[in-house]
Design a protein around this motif. Structure first.
Motif, mmCIF file in Angstrom:
data_model
loop_
_atom_site.group_PDB
_atom_site.id
_atom_site.type_symbol
_atom_site.label_atom_id
_atom_site.label_comp_id
_atom_site.label_asym_id
_atom_site.label_seq_id
_atom_site.Cartn_x
_atom_site.Cartn_y
_atom_site.Cartn_z
ATOM 1 N N ASP B 261 0.844 -1.201 0.000
ATOM 2 C CA ASP B 261 0.000 0.000 0.000
ATOM 3 C C ASP B 261 0.878 1.250 0.000
ATOM 4 O OD1 ASP B 261 -2.081 1.742 0.124
ATOM 5 O OD2 ASP B 261 -2.701 1.260 2.166
ATOM 6 N N LYS B 262 1.941 1.187 0.771
ATOM 7 C CA LYS B 262 2.824 2.347 0.836
ATOM 8 C C LYS B 262 3.494 2.604 -0.517
ATOM 9 C CE LYS B 262 6.229 3.983 3.884
ATOM 10 N NZ LYS B 262 7.411 3.402 4.511
ATOM 11 N N GLU B 263 3.941 1.514 -1.138
ATOM 12 C CA GLU B 263 4.573 1.662 -2.454
ATOM 13 C C GLU B 263 3.602 2.285 -3.464
ATOM 14 O OE1 GLU B 263 7.538 1.384 -3.583
ATOM 15 O OE2 GLU B 263 8.407 0.645 -1.704
ATOM 16 N N VAL B 264 2.383 1.711 -3.477
ATOM 17 C CA VAL B 264 1.395 2.192 -4.443
ATOM 18 C C VAL B 264 1.074 3.666 -4.191
ATOM 19 C CG1 VAL B 264 -0.994 1.966 -5.236
ATOM 20 C CG2 VAL B 264 0.398 -0.073 -4.892
ATOM 21 N N SER B 265 0.873 4.029 -2.937
ATOM 22 C CA SER B 265 0.567 5.427 -2.630
ATOM 23 C C SER B 265 1.688 6.338 -3.093
ATOM 24 C CB SER B 265 0.367 5.627 -1.130
ATOM 25 O OG SER B 265 -0.668 4.809 -0.684
ATOM 26 N N ASN B 266 2.907 5.867 -2.911
ATOM 27 C CA ASN B 266 4.042 6.677 -3.330
ATOM 28 C C ASN B 266 4.075 6.849 -4.850
ATOM 29 O OD1 ASN B 266 6.541 8.073 -2.865
ATOM 30 N ND2 ASN B 266 7.508 6.315 -3.860
ATOM 31 N N ILE B 267 3.794 5.759 -5.567
ATOM 32 C CA ILE B 267 3.783 5.830 -7.029
ATOM 33 C C ILE B 267 2.744 6.850 -7.498
ATOM 34 C CG2 ILE B 267 3.109 4.532 -9.095
ATOM 35 C CD1 ILE B 267 4.470 2.090 -7.639
ATOM 36 N N ILE B 268 1.589 6.827 -6.854
ATOM 37 C CA ILE B 268 0.528 7.769 -7.238
ATOM 38 C C ILE B 268 0.964 9.202 -6.914
ATOM 39 C CG2 ILE B 268 -1.871 8.479 -6.808
ATOM 40 C CD1 ILE B 268 -1.682 5.843 -8.264
ATOM 41 N N ALA B 269 1.545 9.400 -5.733
ATOM 42 C CA ALA B 269 1.957 10.757 -5.355
ATOM 43 C C ALA B 269 3.055 11.272 -6.272
ATOM 44 C CB ALA B 269 2.428 10.781 -3.905
ATOM 45 N N GLU B 270 3.917 10.387 -6.722
ATOM 46 C CA GLU B 270 4.972 10.809 -7.635
ATOM 47 C C GLU B 270 4.413 11.101 -9.021
ATOM 48 O OE1 GLU B 270 8.231 11.524 -7.244
ATOM 49 O OE2 GLU B 270 7.822 11.401 -5.099
#
Ligand SMILES: Nc1ncnc2c1ncn2[C@@H]1O[C@H](COP(=O)(O)OP(=O)(O)OP(=O)(O)O)[C@@H](O)[C@H]1O
Ligand SMILES: Nc1ncnc2c1ncn2[C@@H]1O[C@H](COP(=O)(O)OP(=O)(O)OP(=O)(O)O)[C@@H](O)[C@H]1O
Ligand SMILES: [Mg+2]
Ligand SMILES: [Mg+2]
Lengths: 354, 341
Positions: B261-270
């Motif tokens: 979840d953290k990885e995915v959220s980061n990808i979206i924020a980037e």
């Protein structure tokens, strides 16, 4: 003026975050032959700010003398005439609009306006740019037809009209349009960068910021700079001088969704579903976008779940959000998700505790 | 449109071939059209193929070469998706243009000027089926004095009765070699230096789309000066850095929901485009050695489904999460669906 507007950097060399992108853009527009641009990135990351600063770099202060008008377009579509009203922001050098506001008729807007702009090409005097810029916001919300309409137009009028497209999710912009632009990714600022901006504003406003206060605001902002600045201003209004442990209030709709999540976890029954539906309606009539509701609800529910359920619940959220796009009434799909969740969760409780 | 100083045109336009013989890589159609220039014979044509392979370029070039600047306006009608091409337009504008008689074929001003007009329907795949049907008659009735050029990305969107009346040409994605030649040509004209590694990177990231390659090249030239490296090209191309893709893959392998979840959220924020992420993830998964074929198949199936959902406009975060959840279940040998005993 709200702080988000008051402290929006006006020129490319004044930006606090995205300095690298700003530097790049400056180089891009140094020549006349700059390609079309597509800015994409999450909400509140600073796209609009960069675009406005870019226009200023291109055209000088003239780009800031904008007027807002409600223009009526009469479009001849064979047998009938379509009338469309659209708000647009324009200076002598550029026009900015939200074509997706025209709903399923957005295609006509794209077709008519670009052609009109191409016809009224500014005269090249005193070394001014010989082209106009058209800023189209929310291109990811444009219908497929409208996006198709853009393709050849972008090529045909590329000498007289430069397009700057702006959107949140570039996956929703067709390949053909993306391949005609230079894509510029505007990432959400990191928490450290947000803190830097907040502290800059604090200094300008002569605020005493207790240690760790801006960090807490940044942590709650979901990496949205706009949201962080709004929070800071809200806190300022609520209580000043700040105290070390002053609460950063969540948005009230988020609070509300978190309550809905608790309602769902407490009881799974048709009666409870009915009650939840009332609350969901409440959010929708207050214009909270349905996908935002669904995502927030998912994240609140996930906080309360065991890990073995999380995969499953996540899948169904994606499933119903997709259906929501295809369907017409958002409420059905959010409600269906809640019902699905209740059934999974109840099944889990029965299997575990009996 | 008033003539414009060439310098205010982006490179894609500046380097658009003006003559059919300069169109690279599409030998078959070039041969047929070169023949047309000599004999003035021309069938109805259908060009199809992926973006940036020269379809529009070819159609415009032949039209200009046949009629020259004087006659072009009166002999060629160019309509694309930005023009209204509903059924009414087909019945009126197109029909009217098609019906106009033309004088006998005689060379004018050094151009062949054959005794027919050309109607170019670019991006024809966005025409409705009704409008296409209405075209059938027009095509037949006026075939003596009018030739149609249909251009599209997807031939399946052109109704069979139209397609079968045309000589069909598939425009192939440009091979890396041809692409490199064309790019080198531009580099020379613009005074750029590109080492061989950068050149092959540019050819491969543009995936056969020359328009894209030229846009990347121009952007990189503006941003990084006249010596361009692989890194510069990657950074303007929007390709997701490999370590970002890898860390999502590792998170899925770990099976830990919160990490993923953290990885995915980061990808979206980037702000990385999820559709791009899916295709890069596909590459990683297909080439991974430590996972079984069945696991790969499970994940790939989901990748396909999510890609379709994204095209329908589904939310990027939720779709990528869904993919991550499926990948976690597949990689950690969890059942595909949850069952309570
Ligand atoms: N580079 C920057 N430096 C300092 N502050 C910035 C910068 N970019 C944006 N901001 C601040 O963040 C606020 C939000 O930015 P902006 O309106 O540009 O976001 P956006 O990407 O257009 O968001 P949305 O997609 O929601 O429209 C601005 O009002 C400004 O105050
Ligand atoms: N075969 C080719 N030879 C030379 N240049 C090409 C070729 N294909 C594409 N190009 C270059 O790419 C640009 C775009 O090509 P073109 O407009 O013909 O693409 P298209 O096939 O019509 O794509 P789309 O389906 O997106 O409309 C041209 O301006 C030219 O610079
Ligand atoms: Mg904005
Ligand atoms: Mg084309």
């Amino acid at each position: 003026m709200l702080w988000v507007d008051k402290y929006r950097p006006r020129t490319l060399d004044k930006v606090i975050v995205h300095e690298e992108i700003a530097g790049n853009i400056r180089k891009l527009v140094s020549e006349q032959d700059c390609p079309h641009l597509l800015f994409y990135g999450p909400p509140g990351s600073g796209k609009k700010t960069l675009i406005m600063a870019l226009l200023k770099q291109m055209f000088g202060p003239g780009s800031e003398k904008v007027k807002l008008e409600n223009k009526m377009w009469k479009i001849n579509a064979g047998t009938r005439t379509i009338e469309l009203e659209l708000t647009m922001l324009s200076s002598t050098h550029h026009v900015e609009l939200n074509p997706s506001d025209a709903g399923f008729q957005d295609r006509y807007i794209v077709q008519e306006i670009i052609k009109e702009m191409a016809r009224n090409r500014p005269i090249d005097t005193k070394g001014k740019k010989g082209y106009k810029v058209l800023v189209l916001n929310e291109v990811d919300k444009l219908s497929r037809e409208a996006q198709h309409s853009l393709r050849r137009t972008m090529e045909k009028y590329s000498a007289s009209c430069r397009l700057i497209l702006c959107c949140n999710s570039s996956s929703k912009v067709t390949e053909a349009v993306r391949s005609r632009c230079l894509n510029i990714r505007v990432n959400a600022p990191t928490e450290e960068q947000i803190i830097k901006v907040l502290e800059f504003i604090g200094k300008k406003e002569n605020l005493q910021l207790p240690p760790g206060f801006t960090a807490r605001i940044a942590a709650q902002s979901n990496r949205s700079l706009r949201r962080a600045i709004l929070s800071l201003e809200t806190c300022r209004v609520q209580q000043y001088p700040f105290t070390a442990n002053q609460a950063v209030p969540p948005m009230d709709w988020e609070q509300y969704i978190s309550e809905i999540a608790s309602d769902i976890i407490m009881e799974q029954s048709p009666k409870r579903l009915f009650m939840v539906r009332g609350k969901l309606y409440e959010l929708l009539v207050n214009c909270i976008p349905p996908e935002i509701i669904l995502k927030k609800l998912l994240s609140e529910l996930l906080k309360k779940l065991d890990s073995e359920l999380k995969h499953e619940v996540c899948h169904w959220a994606a499933y119903y959000e997709h259906r929501m796009r295809l369907g017409q009434k958002a409420i059905f799909h959010i409600e269906a998700f809640v019902a699905k969740f209740m059934s999974i969760y109840k099944g889990f409780l029965i299997a575990t505790f009996s | 449109m008033a003539p414009v100083a060439p310098s205010s045109q982006p490179w894609v336009e500046k380097y658009r071939p003006k003559q059919v013989k300069d169109v690279a890589h599409q030998d078959e159609v070039v041969r047929v059209l070169t023949n047309t220039l000599e004999t003035s014979n021309c069938p109805h044509m259908l060009f199809y193929g992926p973006p940036g392979t020269g379809k529009t370029t070819t159609a415009l070039a032949i039209a200009h070469q046949l009629y020259g600047p004087e006659m072009y306006k009166s002999r060629v009608l160019e309509l694309n998706a930005s023009d209204d091409r509903g059924i009414n337009v087909v019945r009126t504008k197109i029909k009217d243009f098609a019906a106009v008689a033309v004088g006998s074929g005689s060379r004018q001003g050094g151009y062949p000027c054959p005794p027919y007009k050309i109607i170019i329907l670019d991006e024809a795949d966005s025409m409705t089926e009704d409008a296409q049907n209405a075209l059938r008659r027009t095509m037949e009735t006026y075939s003596k004095v009018t030739r149609f050029f249909f251009i599209c990305n997807y031939i399946s969107r052109i109704i069979e009765p139209l397609a079968s009346r045309c000589a069909k040409f598939r425009f192939k994605p440009l091979s890396e070699e041809i692409m490199s030649n064309r790019i080198l040509h531009i580099c020379k004209a613009e005074g750029l230096t590109l080492d061989s590694e950068a050149l092959s990177t540019l050819s491969s990231i543009s995936q056969g789309d020359l328009r894209r390659a030229i846009t990347y090249l121009q952007s990189a030239a503006r941003l990084f000066g006249s010596t361009i490296s692989t890194k510069d090209l990657i950074s303007v191309s929007g390709v997701i850095p490999q370590d970002v893709v890898q860390s999502l893959f590792m998170a899925c392998k770990s099976g830990d929901f919160d990490v993923a979840d953290k990885e995915v959220s980061n990808i979206i924020a980037e702000g990385y485009p999820v559709s791009q992420m899916l295709s890069q993830l596909l590459e990683v998964i297909v080439n991974a050695d430590k996972i079984s074929d069945e696991q790969k198949a499970r994940i790939c199936k989901k990748l396909g489904e999510s890609d379709k959902c994204l095209i329908d406009g589904a939310d990027e975060y939720l779709q990528l999460m869904d993919v991550a959840c499926h990948a976690m279940r597949a990689l950690c040998n969890m059942p595909e669906e949850l069952h309570f005993s």
